[in-house]
Design a protein around this motif. Structure first.
Motif, PDB file in Angstrom:
ATOM      1  N   ASN A 129       0.867  -1.174   0.000  1.00 47.24           N
ATOM      2  CA  ASN A 129       0.000   0.000   0.000  1.00 47.24           C
ATOM      3  C   ASN A 129       0.906   1.227   0.000  1.00 47.24           C
ATOM      4  OD1 ASN A 129      -1.494   2.326   1.019  1.00 47.24           O
ATOM      5  ND2 ASN A 129      -3.158   0.893   1.425  1.00 47.24           N
ATOM      6  N   PRO A 130       0.981   1.963  -1.124  1.00 45.20           N
ATOM      7  CA  PRO A 130       1.924   3.082  -1.216  1.00 45.20           C
ATOM      8  C   PRO A 130       1.535   4.275  -0.350  1.00 45.20           C
ATOM      9  CG  PRO A 130       0.558   2.991  -3.172  1.00 45.20           C
ATOM     10  CD  PRO A 130       0.255   1.756  -2.382  1.00 45.20           C
ATOM     11  N   PHE A 131       0.237   4.441  -0.075  1.00 47.11           N
ATOM     12  CA  PHE A 131      -0.182   5.557   0.761  1.00 47.11           C
ATOM     13  C   PHE A 131       0.312   5.362   2.190  1.00 47.11           C
ATOM     14  CE2 PHE A 131      -3.220   7.605   3.628  1.00 47.11           C
ATOM     15  CZ  PHE A 131      -3.123   8.911   3.191  1.00 47.11           C
ATOM     16  N   LEU A 132       0.169   4.134   2.680  1.00 45.63           N
ATOM     17  CA  LEU A 132       0.661   3.811   4.013  1.00 45.63           C
ATOM     18  C   LEU A 132       2.149   3.489   4.004  1.00 45.63           C
ATOM     19  CD1 LEU A 132      -2.242   1.413   5.099  1.00 45.63           C
ATOM     20  CD2 LEU A 132      -2.017   3.858   5.602  1.00 45.63           C
ATOM     21  N   ASN A 133       2.698   3.310   2.813  1.00 44.54           N
ATOM     22  CA  ASN A 133       4.078   2.844   2.641  1.00 44.54           C
ATOM     23  C   ASN A 133       4.293   1.571   3.446  1.00 44.54           C
ATOM     24  OD1 ASN A 133       6.642   2.900   1.517  1.00 44.54           O
ATOM     25  ND2 ASN A 133       7.494   4.171   3.148  1.00 44.54           N
ATOM     26  N   LYS A 134       3.344   0.665   3.325  1.00 48.46           N
ATOM     27  CA  LYS A 134       3.347  -0.557   4.119  1.00 48.46           C
ATOM     28  C   LYS A 134       3.421  -1.777   3.215  1.00 48.46           C
ATOM     29  CE  LYS A 134       0.725  -3.078   7.660  1.00 48.46           C
ATOM     30  NZ  LYS A 134      -0.433  -3.045   8.588  1.00 48.46           N
ATOM     31  N   VAL A 135       4.362  -2.659   3.545  1.00 48.50           N
ATOM     32  CA  VAL A 135       4.494  -3.937   2.849  1.00 48.50           C
ATOM     33  C   VAL A 135       3.829  -5.015   3.701  1.00 48.50           C
ATOM     34  CG1 VAL A 135       6.087  -5.650   1.917  1.00 48.50           C
ATOM     35  CG2 VAL A 135       6.650  -3.210   1.766  1.00 48.50           C
ATOM     36  N   TYR A 136       2.929  -5.748   3.087  1.00 52.78           N
ATOM     37  CA  TYR A 136       2.247  -6.848   3.767  1.00 52.78           C
ATOM     38  C   TYR A 136       2.908  -8.165   3.361  1.00 52.78           C
ATOM     39  CZ  TYR A 136      -1.727  -3.710   4.750  1.00 52.78           C
ATOM     40  OH  TYR A 136      -2.533  -2.684   5.184  1.00 52.78           O
ATOM     41  N   THR A 137       3.134  -9.018   4.340  1.00 53.66           N
ATOM     42  CA  THR A 137       3.628 -10.367   4.049  1.00 53.66           C
ATOM     43  C   THR A 137       2.710 -11.431   4.621  1.00 53.66           C
ATOM     44  OG1 THR A 137       5.014 -10.280   6.033  1.00 53.66           O
ATOM     45  CG2 THR A 137       6.043  -9.629   3.935  1.00 53.66           C
ATOM     46  N   ASP A 138       1.674 -11.017   5.324  1.00 56.07           N
ATOM     47  CA  ASP A 138       0.707 -11.931   5.910  1.00 56.07           C
ATOM     48  C   ASP A 138      -0.611 -11.823   5.154  1.00 56.07           C
ATOM     49  OD1 ASP A 138      -1.678 -12.133   8.162  1.00 56.07           O
ATOM     50  OD2 ASP A 138      -0.119 -13.664   8.411  1.00 56.07           O
ATOM     51  N   ALA A 139      -1.046 -12.927   4.562  1.00 53.85           N
ATOM     52  CA  ALA A 139      -2.250 -12.902   3.721  1.00 53.85           C
ATOM     53  C   ALA A 139      -3.485 -12.503   4.520  1.00 53.85           C
ATOM     54  CB  ALA A 139      -2.451 -14.272   3.079  1.00 53.85           C
ATOM     55  N   ALA A 140      -3.605 -12.988   5.737  1.00 48.98           N
ATOM     56  CA  ALA A 140      -4.792 -12.687   6.536  1.00 48.98           C
ATOM     57  C   ALA A 140      -4.874 -11.198   6.853  1.00 48.98           C
ATOM     58  CB  ALA A 140      -4.769 -13.505   7.825  1.00 48.98           C
ATOM     59  N   GLU A 141      -3.737 -10.592   7.145  1.00 47.66           N
ATOM     60  CA  GLU A 141      -3.737  -9.159   7.441  1.00 47.66           C
ATOM     61  C   GLU A 141      -4.108  -8.355   6.200  1.00 47.66           C
ATOM     62  OE1 GLU A 141      -0.796  -5.657   9.261  1.00 47.66           O
ATOM     63  OE2 GLU A 141       0.068  -7.526   8.475  1.00 47.66           O
ATOM     64  N   TRP A 142      -3.573  -8.754   5.069  1.00 48.31           N
ATOM     65  CA  TRP A 142      -3.888  -8.073   3.815  1.00 48.31           C
ATOM     66  C   TRP A 142      -5.383  -8.163   3.501  1.00 48.31           C
ATOM     67  CZ3 TRP A 142      -2.223  -4.734   0.321  1.00 48.31           C
ATOM     68  CH2 TRP A 142      -2.779  -4.733  -0.953  1.00 48.31           C
ATOM     69  N   VAL A 143      -5.955  -9.353   3.634  1.00 50.11           N
ATOM     70  CA  VAL A 143      -7.383  -9.541   3.355  1.00 50.11           C
ATOM     71  C   VAL A 143      -8.217  -8.727   4.334  1.00 50.11           C
ATOM     72  CG1 VAL A 143      -9.256 -11.221   3.366  1.00 50.11           C
ATOM     73  CG2 VAL A 143      -7.098 -11.772   2.239  1.00 50.11           C
ATOM     74  N   LYS A 144      -7.823  -8.720   5.600  1.00 50.26           N
ATOM     75  CA  LYS A 144      -8.556  -7.957   6.605  1.00 50.26           C
ATOM     76  C   LYS A 144      -8.588  -6.479   6.247  1.00 50.26           C
ATOM     77  CE  LYS A 144      -8.339  -6.719  11.523  1.00 50.26           C
ATOM     78  NZ  LYS A 144      -7.929  -5.316  11.313  1.00 50.26           N
ATOM     79  N   ASP A 145      -7.455  -5.933   5.798  1.00 50.82           N
ATOM     80  CA  ASP A 145      -7.383  -4.509   5.466  1.00 50.82           C
ATOM     81  C   ASP A 145      -7.981  -4.191   4.099  1.00 50.82           C
ATOM     82  OD1 ASP A 145      -6.151  -4.145   7.872  1.00 50.82           O
ATOM     83  OD2 ASP A 145      -4.160  -3.685   7.061  1.00 50.82           O
ATOM     84  N   SER A 146      -8.179  -5.201   3.260  1.00 48.64           N
ATOM     85  CA  SER A 146      -8.602  -4.971   1.880  1.00 48.64           C
ATOM     86  C   SER A 146     -10.072  -5.235   1.623  1.00 48.64           C
ATOM     87  CB  SER A 146      -7.782  -5.841   0.925  1.00 48.64           C
ATOM     88  OG  SER A 146      -6.404  -5.573   1.036  1.00 48.64           O
ATOM     89  N   ALA A 147     -10.666  -6.123   2.405  1.00 47.26           N
ATOM     90  CA  ALA A 147     -12.015  -6.613   2.103  1.00 47.26           C
ATOM     91  C   ALA A 147     -13.019  -5.470   2.009  1.00 47.26           C
ATOM     92  CB  ALA A 147     -12.452  -7.606   3.167  1.00 47.26           C
TER      93      ALA A 147
END
Length: 706
Positions: free
Chosen positions: A202-220
């Motif tokens: 996520n370039p706005f947060l400048n955050k790299v996700y490596t955990d699928a569950a966290e990514w899905v939680k923030d994206s859904a």
């Protein structure tokens, strides 16, 4: 395709739409909106959004391209700004400034060491093409060679992408990473999780996700599905279930440029899209898919794509869903592989944008794609050039698997030279409807038997322009540059001769990345008078020849210096009549007089007042000569007030029917006394915003006609 609202046709400081860089400073059509009215992720803390014409931008954020750290530091000090973030690889910074960034950009644009300064534009996409919605999966009459995994996919059959022939030859994308710049793609979907590259960004947060569950939680989100559709056409796993992508062994990086949390289109601003592209290239992506459009031909996004291409990353973009033959960005940027959409009969889908810059075409109507699990999962039929583009990106990944050292231009030419050229309006080759034809992965496998068979490398070009006028020598800012291949048949729909367009930055440079090598006619013109205003002879032109050399690079481009006898734009004009912002400060004008050039500029809600002595029975005609007759960017508005201060008449656009955006009032004066003419812009008069362009120029002409 998420296609923003044609802001390639809007114009603002530091932004270019081919021939227009600065016009929309005087085109504001709305004031600021409260932060709560926009997705939180669109904005920096405490920011508001302003609008100028079709341009939406973060009101106090300025994006600058700088030449070195010292130049950035000096600009920050001069502008009394703070640095929000930087993209060091392309020397772009996001600054928080005092006041409106669109106005501040006029000052910043002329600071030494800055290549450009532009308000931080917010991309705002639209919906799928008219009439193209998710389809019914039931009535699918598929032949046996269209069944891949469980579901029918006509796009991959031998009559279309011919994917199995490539897979049987070992071309399946193994080892190649593709980045999907879109709304959040679902890394947990059964078709996609096996080929997730293990990172999301996520370039706005400048955050790299490596955990699928966290990514899905923030994206859904009920609005975020586009990125999942796109990714599945590229990398859906070949596992006997669901569908399969055209490059089923490639891996993918989801990169969010549209959070789609509260509505379908919530695109981030240009700075964050540029940051996204740079991150993806730095993290191993060999292909960037961009199923969005409506951008501009200049600035941070172009810099980011040029950087990616210099790293050996191919940039693919959808042509657009406009139904027209026109330039849209980023598809029309030099070096970008632009993809059009075909239906099941290999005909151009009517919505697919056409143009000379098109590379090739791929299926884009009723394509079978994966729906995100947060919307129930499964699959849908979906249409748009958004989906021809990722098929193109997937086929590009097959080329990179075979030849990892290929350049982006070589990848483009492999796709073009192996395409089925019999489709489209020219059955013998290129046409502006479908490009070089329908992509055919099987033909690539048959033809590209070794990397020795790769086409010649592309070229990288820099044209530097200098203006010479009465005040000396100046950087050729806002110049238009065209590279037109030798022998072009202008207007011919079957002519593949390359044509590239760009506009010069504050240092007079126009760059062209990964273009076709060869001989070109070079056309250069000074700043666009429809933007800056002025006389035709002040613009200056150059016509010459130029050779783009195969193998030239971004670091060592082919360079051409061009000197024009042309007026340099004045970014800080002086209005000879100021202060004249009220009736008490009005400047006199008489019958038969035309004023010097004046400006609606440099102060909020600027009204310029002029007074004249009139006699009862005088037939008068007052005219504002502005954008329609002088050029420049002022959409004028004119008021006439009587001796008692009451409004007698007002006019926005002259003529009935309308002639242009200049203003004109004709009236018989009712009494003798002192009358007042007030000149402003349409937007100020309508209360929809301030105007800030230094090119909001006009002359006021007054005549007695009886």
């Amino acid at each position: 395709m998420h296609r923003p609202s044609l802001h390639n046709l809007s114009r603002n400081l530091g932004m270019v739409a081919l021939t227009a860089l600065l016009a929309a400073c005087g085109q504001q059509t709305a004031g600021t909106a409260p932060m709560g009215a926009l997705p939180k992720a669109d904005l920096s803390e405490n920011a508001t959004v302003a609008q100028s014409g079709k341009l939406r931008y973060v009101q106090n954020e300025l994006m600058v391209g700088y030449t070195d750290d010292a130049s950035l530091k000096r600009a920050v000090s001069t502008l009394k700004a703070t640095v929000v973030a930087t993209i060091p690889e392309i020397r772009v910074a996001l600054l928080r400034v005092e006041g409106d960034s669109l106005k501040v950009s006029a000052q910043a644009f002329r600071l030494p060491g800055l290549r450009y300064a532009q308000a931080n534009e917010i991309i705002a996409g639209d919906q799928l093409p008219a009439g193209q919605v998710k389809g019914d999966l039931n009535a699918q009459a598929a032949s046996a060679d269209q069944i891949f995994d469980e579901l029918p996919q006509y796009a991959l059959d031998p009559r279309h992408l011919n994917a199995k022939a490539a897979w049987d030859a070992g071309l399946n994308g193994q080892g190649v990473v593709v980045a999907v710049l879109d709304d959040p793609g679902d890394v947990s979907h059964p078709d996609l999780k096996a080929n997730w590259a293990g990172k999301a960004y996520n370039p706005f947060l400048n955050k790299v996700y490596t955990d699928a569950a966290e990514w899905v939680k923030d994206s859904a989100s009920e609005f975020a599905d586009h990125g999942t559709f796109v990714a599945s056409s590229i990398v859906a796993a070949d596992d006997g279930k669901g569908i399969v992508g055209v490059a089923p062994k490639a891996t993918w990086l989801p990169v969010v440029i549209n959070p789609a949390a509260k509505q379908t289109n919530e695109f981030y601003s240009s700075f964050y899209i540029a940051r996204a592209a740079v991150w993806a290239s730095n993290n191993g992506a060999r292909v960037l898919n961009n199923s969005w459009g409506g951008g501009i031909s200049f600035g941070a996004v172009k810099d980011a794509f040029d950087y990616a291409m210099s790293n050996g990353t191919a940039v693919v973009a959808s042509m657009g869903n406009s139904y027209y033959d026109e330039f849209q960005y980023p598809a029309a940027l030099p070096g970008v592989i632009a993809s059009g959409a075909l239906d099941g009969s290999n005909r151009r889908v009517t919505f697919s944008t056409m143009g000379r810059h098109i590379s090739s075409s791929a299926p884009g109507q009723d394509t079978m794609l994966a729906s995100p699990t947060w919307q129930g999962g499964g699959h849908a039929l979906i249409s748009g050039t958004s989906f021809s583009s990722p098929y193109t990106a997937g086929v590009a990944a097959l080329v990179y698997q075979k030849c990892p050292s290929a350049t982006p231009f070589q990848v483009r030419r492999v796709l073009e030279t192996t395409a089925n050229s019999s489709i489209g309006s020219n059955p013998n080759g290129f046409d502006r409807d479908t490009g070089w034809g329908a992509l055919n992965a099987g033909n690539i496998a048959k033809t590209l038997t070794s990397c020795d068979k790769l086409p010649a490398k592309g070229a990288n070009v820099k044209i530097n322009v200098t203006y010479i006028d009465d005040s000396g020598q100046h950087p050729g800012v806002l110049g238009d540059v065209m590279l037109r291949g030798k022998g072009m048949r202008a207007g011919a729909t079957d002519d593949p001769t390359p044509l590239y367009l760009s506009t010069t930055d504050a240092q007079g440079n126009a760059t062209f990345a990964e273009i076709a090598p060869g001989e070109y006619d070079l056309y250069v013109a000074g700043s666009d008078l429809s933007v800056t205003g002025g006389l035709t002879e002040e613009r200056g032109t150059y016509i010459g020849s130029f050779t783009a050399t195969s193998g030239s690079t971004r670091a060592n481009p082919d360079i051409k210096q061009v000197v024009l006898t042309a007026a340099s734009p004045d970014f800080n004009p002086v209005d000879p009549y100021e202060p004249n912002d009220s009736p008490s400060a009005a400047k006199p004008i008489t019958y038969g007089q035309t004023t010097q050039t004046a400006y609606i500029y440099n102060k909020p809600s600027d009204y310029d007042y002029f007074s004249f002595a009139g006699t009862a029975g005088d037939d008068i005609k007052a005219e504002v000569l502005a954008m329609g007759q002088l050029g420049g960017s002022l959409d004028s508005y004119l008021f006439l007030f009587g001796p008692d201060g009451k409004k007698l008449a007002d006019n926005d656009d002259r003529g009935n029917p309308r002639i242009d955006s200049d203003s004109e009032i004709s009236l018989k004066l009712p009494v003798s006394g002192t009358y007042y003419l007030a000149v402003t812009s349409y937007n100020i008069a309508e209360g929809t915003g301030d105007d800030g362009s230094p090119f909001n120029k006009y002359k006021l002409k007054l005549a007695k006609t009886n």
